[in-house]
Design an enzyme around this catalytic site. Structure first.
Site, short mmCIF file in Angstrom:
data_model
loop_
_atom_site.label_atom_id
_atom_site.label_comp_id
_atom_site.label_asym_id
_atom_site.label_seq_id
_atom_site.Cartn_x
_atom_site.Cartn_y
_atom_site.Cartn_z
N SER A 31 88.94 -34.56 56.57
CA SER A 31 87.74 -33.75 56.56
C SER A 31 87.43 -33.35 55.13
O SER A 31 87.71 -34.11 54.19
CB SER A 31 87.91 -32.54 57.48
N LYS A 69 81.49 -33.89 58.14
CA LYS A 69 82.83 -33.39 57.85
C LYS A 69 83.24 -32.28 58.82
O LYS A 69 84.42 -32.13 59.13
CB LYS A 69 82.91 -32.91 56.41
N TYR A 76 75.98 -34.63 54.94
CA TYR A 76 77.39 -34.88 54.67
C TYR A 76 78.26 -33.82 55.32
O TYR A 76 79.27 -34.13 55.97
CB TYR A 76 77.63 -34.91 53.16
#
Length: 211
Positions: free
Chosen positions: A53, A86, A82
């Site tokens: 992550s 994550k 993005y």
């Protein structure tokens, strides 16, 4: 990380969502039978999955209408696109559900119990671009130059993954969010939301069902 907005996957996903989420989920799904078989020769009798992550996971929630191109995706910054990918990588409930899903297919109860003892959800960067790698290639040149002054060597990025994947004590960290270097941290609260995990599981299984 933050590629040009016009880049999509061949299946039409936002490139960051398709790469960081759909791709990771499908790849892991395909590997599960082999991973479970591998526990038989593992020194500690367990199989470990470490998902990378980022600290970017703290920076966004999931925007459900932005996974493919359209007005909603275009309204979001590349950083947000993005970050949501994550955050998905930090959801331990997704992987725990994968294990439960297999219980009704190819695994015995004994295999399920042995396999599910360890699942490490791993953050390998303090901030987005915390390592000096090509991940930063889409940033403006000035931003790259400034960031390079404070980035860590790329080799540091392997420390937490290796710890999670090999050390005896990490057997106890199933579903944890790990932070540099080799420590247990905590993601944003959405990362532990079972309802969100359930919704994402259903979505992801639908996306890969014909692949």
């Amino acid at each position: 990380m933050i590629p040009p907005r016009n880049l999509l996957t061949e299946d039409g996903y936002d490139l960051q969502w398709g790469t960081n989420v759909i791709g990771h989920f499908f790849f892991t799904h395909l590997l599960l039978p082999a991973l479970i078989a591998g526990k038989e020769t593992s020194p500690d009798g367990h199989t470990r999955i470490v998902t990378t992550s980022s600290m970017a996971a703290y920076m966004s929630v999931i925007h459900w209408d932005s996974f493919r191109d359209g007005p909603a995706r275009k309204k979001l910054s590349l950083d947000t696109l993005y970050a949501q990918s994550k955050l998905r990588n930090s959801l331990s409930s997704i992987m725990n559900r994968q294990i439960s899903y297999l219980q009704d297919s190819l695994l015995s109860d004994t295999q399920i119990r042995a396999f599910s003892r360890l699942l490490a959800i791993l953050s390998t960067s303090g901030i987005t671009g915390n390592l000096k790698t090509e991940l930063n290639r889409h940033l403006p040149s000035i931003a790259r130059a400034i960031m390079n002054l404070v980035l860590y060597p790329a080799s540091n990025g392997a420390l937490t993954q290796l710890w999670a994947g090999t050390m005896p004590e990490t057997i106890e960290y199933n579903g944890q969010f790990l932070i540099p270097w080799a420590r247990v941290g905590r993601c944003r609260e959405e990362g532990y939301d079972p309802a969100l995990g359930e919704k994402l599981w259903d979505y992801l299984m639908e996306e890969i069902k014909d692949k």
